[in-house]
Write a protein that holds these residues in place. Structure first.
Motif, PDB file in Angstrom:
ATOM      1  N   ARG A  66     -49.383  28.172  28.658  1.00 58.10           N
ATOM      2  CA  ARG A  66     -48.746  29.279  27.921  1.00 58.10           C
ATOM      3  C   ARG A  66     -47.602  28.802  27.043  1.00 58.10           C
ATOM      4  O   ARG A  66     -47.172  29.524  26.134  1.00 58.10           O
ATOM      5  CB  ARG A  66     -48.216  30.326  28.905  1.00 58.10           C
ATOM      6  CG  ARG A  66     -49.287  31.202  29.505  1.00 58.10           C
ATOM      7  CD  ARG A  66     -48.696  32.323  30.331  1.00 58.10           C
ATOM      8  NE  ARG A  66     -49.692  32.892  31.202  1.00 58.10           N
ATOM      9  CZ  ARG A  66     -49.692  32.800  32.519  1.00 58.10           C
ATOM     10  NH1 ARG A  66     -48.698  32.161  33.133  1.00 58.10           N
ATOM     11  NH2 ARG A  66     -50.647  33.334  33.232  1.00 58.10           N
ATOM     12  N   LEU A  67     -47.027  27.659  27.335  1.00 58.07           N
ATOM     13  CA  LEU A  67     -45.954  27.085  26.520  1.00 58.07           C
ATOM     14  C   LEU A  67     -44.715  27.984  26.419  1.00 58.07           C
ATOM     15  O   LEU A  67     -43.982  27.925  25.439  1.00 58.07           O
ATOM     16  CB  LEU A  67     -46.457  26.802  25.091  1.00 58.07           C
ATOM     17  CG  LEU A  67     -47.579  25.781  24.951  1.00 58.07           C
ATOM     18  CD1 LEU A  67     -47.979  25.665  23.478  1.00 58.07           C
ATOM     19  CD2 LEU A  67     -47.152  24.426  25.480  1.00 58.07           C
ATOM     20  N   GLY A  68     -44.499  28.838  27.378  1.00 62.63           N
ATOM     21  CA  GLY A  68     -43.342  29.715  27.302  1.00 62.63           C
ATOM     22  C   GLY A  68     -43.474  30.826  26.293  1.00 62.63           C
ATOM     23  O   GLY A  68     -42.476  31.471  25.930  1.00 62.63           O
ATOM     24  N   THR A  69     -44.697  31.113  25.826  1.00 67.19           N
ATOM     25  CA  THR A  69     -44.880  32.161  24.816  1.00 67.19           C
ATOM     26  C   THR A  69     -44.473  33.551  25.303  1.00 67.19           C
ATOM     27  O   THR A  69     -43.969  34.338  24.478  1.00 67.19           O
ATOM     28  CB  THR A  69     -46.347  32.207  24.331  1.00 67.19           C
ATOM     29  OG1 THR A  69     -47.222  32.264  25.478  1.00 67.19           O
ATOM     30  CG2 THR A  69     -46.676  30.978  23.511  1.00 67.19           C
ATOM     31  N   ARG A  97     -51.978  31.208  17.874  1.00 66.73           N
ATOM     32  CA  ARG A  97     -52.444  29.956  17.255  1.00 66.73           C
ATOM     33  C   ARG A  97     -52.344  28.788  18.214  1.00 66.73           C
ATOM     34  O   ARG A  97     -53.172  27.864  18.174  1.00 66.73           O
ATOM     35  CB  ARG A  97     -51.616  29.636  16.007  1.00 66.73           C
ATOM     36  CG  ARG A  97     -51.933  30.474  14.789  1.00 66.73           C
ATOM     37  CD  ARG A  97     -51.036  30.049  13.638  1.00 66.73           C
ATOM     38  NE  ARG A  97     -51.079  28.599  13.442  1.00 66.73           N
ATOM     39  CZ  ARG A  97     -50.104  27.896  12.876  1.00 66.73           C
ATOM     40  NH1 ARG A  97     -48.994  28.508  12.475  1.00 66.73           N
ATOM     41  NH2 ARG A  97     -50.223  26.599  12.710  1.00 66.73           N
ATOM     42  N   TYR A  98     -51.335  28.800  19.093  1.00 66.22           N
ATOM     43  CA  TYR A  98     -51.167  27.731  20.069  1.00 66.22           C
ATOM     44  C   TYR A  98     -51.952  28.020  21.350  1.00 66.22           C
ATOM     45  O   TYR A  98     -52.485  27.108  21.980  1.00 66.22           O
ATOM     46  CB  TYR A  98     -49.686  27.564  20.400  1.00 66.22           C
ATOM     47  CG  TYR A  98     -48.795  27.374  19.186  1.00 66.22           C
ATOM     48  CD1 TYR A  98     -48.872  26.218  18.428  1.00 66.22           C
ATOM     49  CD2 TYR A  98     -47.894  28.358  18.804  1.00 66.22           C
ATOM     50  CE1 TYR A  98     -48.061  26.045  17.314  1.00 66.22           C
ATOM     51  CE2 TYR A  98     -47.087  28.194  17.683  1.00 66.22           C
ATOM     52  CZ  TYR A  98     -47.177  27.045  16.950  1.00 66.22           C
ATOM     53  OH  TYR A  98     -46.393  26.869  15.841  1.00 66.22           O
ATOM     54  N   LEU A  99     -52.005  29.291  21.734  1.00 65.17           N
ATOM     55  CA  LEU A  99     -52.616  29.645  23.018  1.00 65.17           C
ATOM     56  C   LEU A  99     -54.125  29.401  23.038  1.00 65.17           C
ATOM     57  O   LEU A  99     -54.659  28.868  24.022  1.00 65.17           O
ATOM     58  CB  LEU A  99     -52.326  31.108  23.347  1.00 65.17           C
ATOM     59  CG  LEU A  99     -50.880  31.469  23.678  1.00 65.17           C
ATOM     60  CD1 LEU A  99     -50.747  32.976  23.895  1.00 65.17           C
ATOM     61  CD2 LEU A  99     -50.408  30.718  24.913  1.00 65.17           C
ATOM     62  N   ARG A 230     -41.092  27.696  17.261  1.00 60.39           N
ATOM     63  CA  ARG A 230     -41.650  26.447  17.795  1.00 60.39           C
ATOM     64  C   ARG A 230     -40.626  25.706  18.643  1.00 60.39           C
ATOM     65  O   ARG A 230     -40.959  25.167  19.711  1.00 60.39           O
ATOM     66  CB  ARG A 230     -42.144  25.558  16.645  1.00 60.39           C
ATOM     67  CG  ARG A 230     -43.421  26.042  15.989  1.00 60.39           C
ATOM     68  CD  ARG A 230     -44.011  24.959  15.101  1.00 60.39           C
ATOM     69  NE  ARG A 230     -43.146  24.688  13.947  1.00 60.39           N
ATOM     70  CZ  ARG A 230     -43.285  25.270  12.771  1.00 60.39           C
ATOM     71  NH1 ARG A 230     -44.239  26.168  12.573  1.00 60.39           N
ATOM     72  NH2 ARG A 230     -42.479  24.970  11.767  1.00 60.39           N
ATOM     73  N   SER A 231     -39.381  25.675  18.198  1.00 66.82           N
ATOM     74  CA  SER A 231     -38.335  24.993  18.972  1.00 66.82           C
ATOM     75  C   SER A 231     -38.105  25.680  20.307  1.00 66.82           C
ATOM     76  O   SER A 231     -37.954  25.018  21.343  1.00 66.82           O
ATOM     77  CB  SER A 231     -37.036  24.951  18.163  1.00 66.82           C
ATOM     78  OG  SER A 231     -37.212  24.264  16.953  1.00 66.82           O
ATOM     79  N   PHE A 232     -38.092  27.003  20.281  1.00 69.63           N
ATOM     80  CA  PHE A 232     -37.888  27.749  21.521  1.00 69.63           C
ATOM     81  C   PHE A 232     -39.048  27.511  22.481  1.00 69.63           C
ATOM     82  O   PHE A 232     -38.843  27.355  23.690  1.00 69.63           O
ATOM     83  CB  PHE A 232     -37.757  29.237  21.208  1.00 69.63           C
ATOM     84  CG  PHE A 232     -37.436  30.075  22.413  1.00 69.63           C
ATOM     85  CD1 PHE A 232     -36.130  30.272  22.824  1.00 69.63           C
ATOM     86  CD2 PHE A 232     -38.453  30.663  23.158  1.00 69.63           C
ATOM     87  CE1 PHE A 232     -35.834  31.030  23.940  1.00 69.63           C
ATOM     88  CE2 PHE A 232     -38.179  31.427  24.275  1.00 69.63           C
ATOM     89  CZ  PHE A 232     -36.863  31.612  24.667  1.00 69.63           C
ATOM     90  N   LEU A 233     -40.275  27.494  21.967  1.00 77.05           N
ATOM     91  CA  LEU A 233     -41.443  27.262  22.818  1.00 77.05           C
ATOM     92  C   LEU A 233     -41.360  25.897  23.487  1.00 77.05           C
ATOM     93  O   LEU A 233     -41.700  25.754  24.669  1.00 77.05           O
ATOM     94  CB  LEU A 233     -42.726  27.358  21.998  1.00 77.05           C
ATOM     95  CG  LEU A 233     -43.153  28.751  21.536  1.00 77.05           C
ATOM     96  CD1 LEU A 233     -44.388  28.664  20.663  1.00 77.05           C
ATOM     97  CD2 LEU A 233     -43.411  29.651  22.731  1.00 77.05           C
ATOM     98  N   LEU A 234     -40.916  24.906  22.752  1.00 75.99           N
ATOM     99  CA  LEU A 234     -40.817  23.557  23.299  1.00 75.99           C
ATOM    100  C   LEU A 234     -39.855  23.511  24.477  1.00 75.99           C
ATOM    101  O   LEU A 234     -40.155  22.930  25.526  1.00 75.99           O
ATOM    102  CB  LEU A 234     -40.375  22.576  22.208  1.00 75.99           C
ATOM    103  CG  LEU A 234     -40.273  21.104  22.621  1.00 75.99           C
ATOM    104  CD1 LEU A 234     -41.625  20.578  23.045  1.00 75.99           C
ATOM    105  CD2 LEU A 234     -39.696  20.278  21.468  1.00 75.99           C
ATOM    106  N   VAL A 235     -38.686  24.149  24.303  1.00 77.11           N
ATOM    107  CA  VAL A 235     -37.691  24.153  25.380  1.00 77.11           C
ATOM    108  C   VAL A 235     -38.172  24.991  26.547  1.00 77.11           C
ATOM    109  O   VAL A 235     -38.069  24.593  27.712  1.00 77.11           O
ATOM    110  CB  VAL A 235     -36.341  24.684  24.849  1.00 77.11           C
ATOM    111  CG1 VAL A 235     -35.349  24.824  25.993  1.00 77.11           C
ATOM    112  CG2 VAL A 235     -35.792  23.761  23.773  1.00 77.11           C
ATOM    113  N   ARG A 236     -38.713  26.165  26.255  1.00 78.56           N
ATOM    114  CA  ARG A 236     -39.113  27.087  27.309  1.00 78.56           C
ATOM    115  C   ARG A 236     -40.280  26.557  28.126  1.00 78.56           C
ATOM    116  O   ARG A 236     -40.422  26.899  29.301  1.00 78.56           O
ATOM    117  CB  ARG A 236     -39.484  28.437  26.682  1.00 78.56           C
ATOM    118  CG  ARG A 236     -39.723  29.542  27.692  1.00 78.56           C
ATOM    119  CD  ARG A 236     -38.472  29.860  28.470  1.00 78.56           C
ATOM    120  NE  ARG A 236     -38.794  30.576  29.703  1.00 78.56           N
ATOM    121  CZ  ARG A 236     -37.900  30.964  30.594  1.00 78.56           C
ATOM    122  NH1 ARG A 236     -36.618  30.723  30.392  1.00 78.56           N
ATOM    123  NH2 ARG A 236     -38.272  31.603  31.675  1.00 78.56           N
TER     124      ARG A 236
END
Length: 281
Positions: A66-69, A97-99, A230-236
């Motif tokens: 889920r990448l923190g989405t 797009r990422y999921l 994108r930055s938030f997803l990376l951290v989360r």
């Protein structure tokens, strides 16, 4: 007058939301405990352990993919201070797009693991669980997308959709299907499917209750907002992984370090802890 009249209404809404959340948490906890109990009663310890290990791995992998989405969608939708469906749909499509590719990659990985598990773990009970692993791999995209889909309504300050679908309907359906499997299909595959299949109608219900998830006009997201997302997803992602590791990795480790039978005993015992925590709350 408007402020004094609005305050009781706000308090009443908060009270109703709190009661709904409590009912949802209680339902999910009781149903989870019921599924664990039914599984341990229907299967022997080693086979029940296989179910618990594979479902724990399923949840762990879904959280990672889920990448923190979910958290990102809640934050970015809520900070918009509007109900612009086009902007909300654009945020959803950006996350999707990422999921989608990641969840499909997880499915491929799960099928490969199912095909090769008897070679990789020839002396483990897991070696005979290839069919369940393949079925879980096919259902994995529904679980990956479900929480992100429900977060769209949470970002609009509507918790009722999440509570009804994720905390009441899905756990209740898992429990009912598990009881049916115990009666008519008491196998690792039958009980594992009973646990996993409710993710499919749950996602369908989330799409039906959230208009922004359906096709329609979407706004153009500024490049700055895309970069922030994108930055938030990376951290989360790292936060989400650490949380699920604490919650589910223990069952997998017990199975790997001892046996699946010991993992079944451990899982059943820890369900009592969850019930006790709910009673305390």
């Amino acid at each position: 007058m408007s402020e004094s009249g609005g305050q009781p209404s706000a308090i009443s809404g908060l009270r109703r939301g709190s009661i709904l959340n409590l009912v949802g948490a209680a339902t999910a906890t009781v149903c989870t405990f019921g599924v664990a109990t039914a599984t341990t009663r229907a299967l022997d310890q080693s086979h029940a352990g296989v179910v618990f290990v594979l479902t724990s791995a399923f949840l762990l992998l879904a959280t990672v993919l889920r990448l923190g989405t979910p958290t990102a969608l809640v934050l970015f939708i809520a900070r918009g201070h509007d109900t612009d469906d086009a902007r909300i749909r654009a945020l959803w499509l950006e996350c999707r797009r990422y999921l989608l590719p990641l969840s499909l990659a997880g499915t491929v990985l799960g099928i490969v693991a199912a095909v090769s598990v008897d070679t990789l773990l020839p002396h483990s009970e897991l070696s005979r669980s290839g069919r369940l692993m393949a079925c879980l791999a096919l259902i994995l995209p529904f679980a990956v997308i479900l929480d992100a889909a429900l977060s769209v309504s949470r970002g609009q300050h509507r918790m009722a959709t999440t509570v009804r679908i994720e905390r009441i309907a899905r756990p209740a359906l898992q429990f009912l299907l598990t009881l049916a499997a115990v009666l008519w299909w008491p196998t690792v595959l039958g009980i594992g499917l009973a646990w996993a299949l409710p993710y499919v109608p749950a996602l369908a219900a989330a799409v039906r209750e959230t208009p922004q998830l359906r096709p329609g006009p979407a706004a153009h997201l500024p490049e700055q907002e895309r970069t922030e997302l994108r930055s938030f997803l990376l951290v989360r992602t790292f936060v989400s992984i650490s949380q699920i590791l604490f919650a589910r990795l223990d069952v997998i480790l017990v199975a790997l370090l001892t046996t699946t039978a010991q993992a079944a005993i451990y899982t059943a015992a820890t369900r009592f802890v969850v019930v006790a925590q709910l009673v305390q709350q």
